[in-house]
Design a protein around this motif. Structure first.
Motif, PDB file in Angstrom:
ATOM      1  N   UNK A 252      35.935  38.744  46.740  1.00 52.48           N
ATOM      2  CA  UNK A 252      36.435  39.173  48.050  1.00 52.48           C
ATOM      3  C   UNK A 252      35.309  39.509  49.023  1.00 52.48           C
ATOM      4  N   UNK A 253      34.120  39.638  48.501  1.00 52.37           N
ATOM      5  CA  UNK A 253      32.933  40.064  49.229  1.00 52.37           C
ATOM      6  C   UNK A 253      31.938  40.477  48.162  1.00 52.37           C
ATOM      7  N   UNK A 254      30.846  41.043  48.519  1.00 57.46           N
ATOM      8  CA  UNK A 254      29.895  41.502  47.516  1.00 57.46           C
ATOM      9  C   UNK A 254      30.436  42.769  46.867  1.00 57.46           C
ATOM     10  N   UNK A 255      30.764  42.686  45.571  1.00 58.76           N
ATOM     11  CA  UNK A 255      31.262  43.862  44.861  1.00 58.76           C
ATOM     12  C   UNK A 255      30.104  44.629  44.237  1.00 58.76           C
ATOM     13  N   UNK A 256      30.161  45.947  44.314  1.00 59.88           N
ATOM     14  CA  UNK A 256      29.166  46.788  43.644  1.00 59.88           C
ATOM     15  C   UNK A 256      29.723  47.413  42.375  1.00 59.88           C
ATOM     16  N   UNK A 257      31.058  47.394  42.214  1.00 61.76           N
ATOM     17  CA  UNK A 257      31.682  48.036  41.065  1.00 61.76           C
ATOM     18  C   UNK A 257      32.961  47.308  40.700  1.00 61.76           C
ATOM     19  N   UNK A 258      33.244  47.246  39.387  1.00 62.22           N
ATOM     20  CA  UNK A 258      34.487  46.657  38.903  1.00 62.22           C
ATOM     21  C   UNK A 258      35.021  47.511  37.767  1.00 62.22           C
TER      22      UNK A 258
ATOM     23  N   UNK B 247      38.159  46.378  42.198  1.00 61.76           N
ATOM     24  CA  UNK B 247      36.762  46.221  42.579  1.00 61.76           C
ATOM     25  C   UNK B 247      36.464  46.969  43.862  1.00 61.76           C
ATOM     26  N   UNK B 248      35.182  47.220  44.094  1.00 59.29           N
ATOM     27  CA  UNK B 248      34.752  47.991  45.258  1.00 59.29           C
ATOM     28  C   UNK B 248      33.553  47.327  45.919  1.00 59.29           C
ATOM     29  N   UNK B 249      33.656  47.101  47.238  1.00 57.74           N
ATOM     30  CA  UNK B 249      32.545  46.578  48.012  1.00 57.74           C
ATOM     31  C   UNK B 249      31.565  47.697  48.374  1.00 57.74           C
ATOM     32  N   UNK B 250      30.311  47.358  48.666  1.00 61.56           N
ATOM     33  CA  UNK B 250      29.361  48.367  49.148  1.00 61.56           C
ATOM     34  C   UNK B 250      29.827  49.058  50.433  1.00 61.56           C
ATOM     35  N   UNK B 251      30.655  48.352  51.208  1.00 57.82           N
ATOM     36  CA  UNK B 251      31.177  48.930  52.454  1.00 57.82           C
ATOM     37  C   UNK B 251      32.228  50.012  52.200  1.00 57.82           C
ATOM     38  N   UNK B 252      32.734  50.118  50.942  1.00 56.73           N
ATOM     39  CA  UNK B 252      33.744  51.113  50.618  1.00 56.73           C
ATOM     40  C   UNK B 252      35.154  50.575  50.550  1.00 56.73           C
ATOM     41  N   UNK B 253      35.331  49.256  50.737  1.00 55.67           N
ATOM     42  CA  UNK B 253      36.663  48.660  50.637  1.00 55.67           C
ATOM     43  C   UNK B 253      37.016  48.432  49.171  1.00 55.67           C
ATOM     44  N   UNK B 254      38.187  48.946  48.759  1.00 53.43           N
ATOM     45  CA  UNK B 254      38.656  48.794  47.383  1.00 53.43           C
ATOM     46  C   UNK B 254      39.734  47.712  47.329  1.00 53.43           C
ATOM     47  N   UNK B 255      39.717  46.907  46.251  1.00 56.56           N
ATOM     48  CA  UNK B 255      40.639  45.799  46.085  1.00 56.56           C
ATOM     49  C   UNK B 255      41.236  45.804  44.677  1.00 56.56           C
ATOM     50  N   UNK B 256      42.373  45.139  44.530  1.00 57.66           N
ATOM     51  CA  UNK B 256      42.983  44.887  43.227  1.00 57.66           C
ATOM     52  C   UNK B 256      43.172  43.386  43.065  1.00 57.66           C
ATOM     53  N   UNK B 257      42.828  42.874  41.875  1.00 60.37           N
ATOM     54  CA  UNK B 257      42.966  41.449  41.617  1.00 60.37           C
ATOM     55  C   UNK B 257      44.412  41.112  41.286  1.00 60.37           C
ATOM     56  N   UNK B 258      44.966  40.127  42.004  1.00 63.81           N
ATOM     57  CA  UNK B 258      46.333  39.660  41.784  1.00 63.81           C
ATOM     58  C   UNK B 258      46.281  38.144  41.620  1.00 63.81           C
ATOM     59  N   UNK B 259      46.282  37.689  40.358  1.00 58.67           N
ATOM     60  CA  UNK B 259      46.058  36.271  40.111  1.00 58.67           C
ATOM     61  C   UNK B 259      44.631  35.902  40.449  1.00 58.67           C
ATOM     62  N   UNK B 260      44.447  35.034  41.441  1.00 61.57           N
ATOM     63  CA  UNK B 260      43.109  34.671  41.901  1.00 61.57           C
ATOM     64  C   UNK B 260      42.785  35.313  43.249  1.00 61.57           C
ATOM     65  N   UNK B 261      43.675  36.156  43.736  1.00 60.05           N
ATOM     66  CA  UNK B 261      43.487  36.787  45.041  1.00 60.05           C
ATOM     67  C   UNK B 261      43.180  38.270  44.892  1.00 60.05           C
ATOM     68  N   UNK B 262      42.379  38.770  45.804  1.00 59.29           N
ATOM     69  CA  UNK B 262      42.071  40.194  45.844  1.00 59.29           C
ATOM     70  C   UNK B 262      42.894  40.856  46.949  1.00 59.29           C
ATOM     71  N   UNK B 263      43.688  41.870  46.576  1.00 57.88           N
ATOM     72  CA  UNK B 263      44.518  42.589  47.531  1.00 57.88           C
ATOM     73  C   UNK B 263      43.816  43.864  47.979  1.00 57.88           C
ATOM     74  N   UNK B 264      43.726  44.068  49.271  1.00 57.51           N
ATOM     75  CA  UNK B 264      43.074  45.255  49.823  1.00 57.51           C
ATOM     76  C   UNK B 264      43.888  46.505  49.491  1.00 57.51           C
ATOM     77  N   UNK B 265      43.209  47.566  49.029  1.00 56.40           N
ATOM     78  CA  UNK B 265      43.872  48.821  48.689  1.00 56.40           C
ATOM     79  C   UNK B 265      43.551  49.940  49.668  1.00 56.40           C
ATOM     80  N   UNK B 266      42.264  50.130  49.952  1.00 55.81           N
ATOM     81  CA  UNK B 266      41.856  51.258  50.801  1.00 55.81           C
ATOM     82  C   UNK B 266      40.399  51.074  51.209  1.00 55.81           C
TER      83      UNK B 266
END
Length: 256
Positions: free
Chosen positions: A27-33, A42-61
Motif C-alpha cells: 500500500x506504500x512503504x510499510x515500517x511494521x507488519x 500494516x503501518x506506513x512511516x506516515x502513520x497510516x494503518x491498513x488491514x489486508x483484505x485478499x490482495x488489497x489493503x484497506x485503510x484503518x486509521x
C-alpha cells in the motif's frame, strides 16, 4: 549419472526454496507488519494503518505508530501514546502512555508503557471492557522495547537485544511468574497464535525457535531459516504463513 541426479535434486530444492516466498502488493512503504487470528495489518512511516483484505489493503486509521492484530482483535498506539482498539469499524480509546501494544495473547492484551515497563490486561478485564471505562493493567516486571504474546506465553526483547520468556502466564493471570533469559540476541521476536516463534537478527537474518512443547514452552534452540534469503526488518507469523518486510521495502508472504 548419480552425480547428475543429485545436482538435479539440489536444483529442485533451490527452486522450491525460491518459491517459498511471494511478493504481495504494497500500500506504500510499510515500517511494521503484524498478523494473528487470520488478520494481517500494516503501518506506513506516515502513520497510516491498513488491514489486508485478499490482495488489497484497506485503510484503518492515521496518526498511528504501532498496530497489532490477534485473538483480542485489532489494537493501535497513536503518536500521542494513546492505545485504541477497533470495534465495529470505530476506534475506541483505552489508555494512555503506551509505546507498543500486542493483541496476540489468549484473550488478554499486553504492551509496553512509555517508561518501557511491560504490562498486560487479563482476560476478565478485557472481556468486560466498556467504552471509556478505566482498565487495570498488571505489571510484568521488566523493562522492554518489544513484547509479543501467544497461547504458550510472552516473549520480550530489551534495549540490548536480549530475549526473555515469561513463565506461568494464564489468560486470567496474564502477568505470569518470572522471566527466563533465552540465549541469543535479536532485534525482534514474534510469536504466532499457534505458539510458533520467529526472530530477526540485527543484520536481517530470520530465525525459528524449535523444540517448543507444552512441557517446554520456550523451546530448546534457535535455527536460522536458510530458505529465506531476504533480509528482514520486520516480520509476523500466523496460520503457517510468515510475513516479512524486507530491508528493500518489499512485503513477502512465505509459506512455512
Amino acid at each position: 549419472m548419480a552425480m547428475k541426479r543429485i545436482l538435479f535434486l539440489l536444483a529442485d530444492l533451490v527452486l522450491l526454496n525460491a518459491q517459498l516466498c511471494t511478493e504481495i502488493p504494497n500500500p506504500g512503504l510499510l515500517k511494521q507488519i503484524d498478523a494473528g487470528n487470520g488478520l494481517v495489518v500494516g503501518l506506513e512511516p506516515t502513520g497510516n494503518a491498513f488491514m489486508l483484505n485478499g490482495e488489497d489493503w484497506l485503510y484503518l486509521a492515521g496518526g498511528m505508530k504501532h498496530v497489532s492484530a490477534g485473538i483480542s482483535g485489532i489494537w493501535m498506539v497513536d503518536n500521542d501514546n494513546f492505545i485504541y482498539r477497533l470495534i465495529g469499524g470505530n476506534l475506541e480509546k483505552v489508555s494512555e502512555s503506551f509505546q507498543q501494544i500486542d493483541a496476540g495473547g489468549d484473550l488478554f492484551v499486553a504492551g509496553i508503557k512509555s517508561n518501557h515497563q511491560s504490562v498486560c490486561l487479563s482476560s476478565a478485564d478485557f472481556l468486560t471492557m466498556k467504552p471509556s471505562s478505566l482498565v487495570t493493567w498488571s505489571n510484568m516486571d521488566r523493562e522492554l522495547k518489544y513484547l509479543t504474546c501467544g497461547l504458550n506465553g510472552c516473549w520480550g526483547v530489551n534495549s540490548a537485544d536480549a530475549v526473555y520468556f515469561r513463565i506461568g502466564i494464564e489468560p486470567h493471570r496474564c502477568q505470569g511468574n518470572r522471566w527466563d533469559y533465552i540465549a541469543g540476541t535479536f532485534s525482534m521476536v514474534k510469536v504466532g497464535s499457534d505458539g510458533n516463534v520467529y526472530a530477526v537478527k540485527k543484520g536481517g537474518e530470520v530465525y525459528h525457535r524449535v523444540g517448543i512443547t507444552d512441557s517446554k514452552p520456550s523451546g530448546t534452540k534457535w535455527m536460522k531459516v536458510n530458505s529465506i534469503t531476504a533480509r528482514a526488518k520486520d516480520l509476523a507469523y500466523d496460520l503457517n504463513v510468515l510475513w516479512l518486510i524486507t530491508q528493500d521495502d518489499k512485503i513477502l508472504r512465505c509459506q512455512m
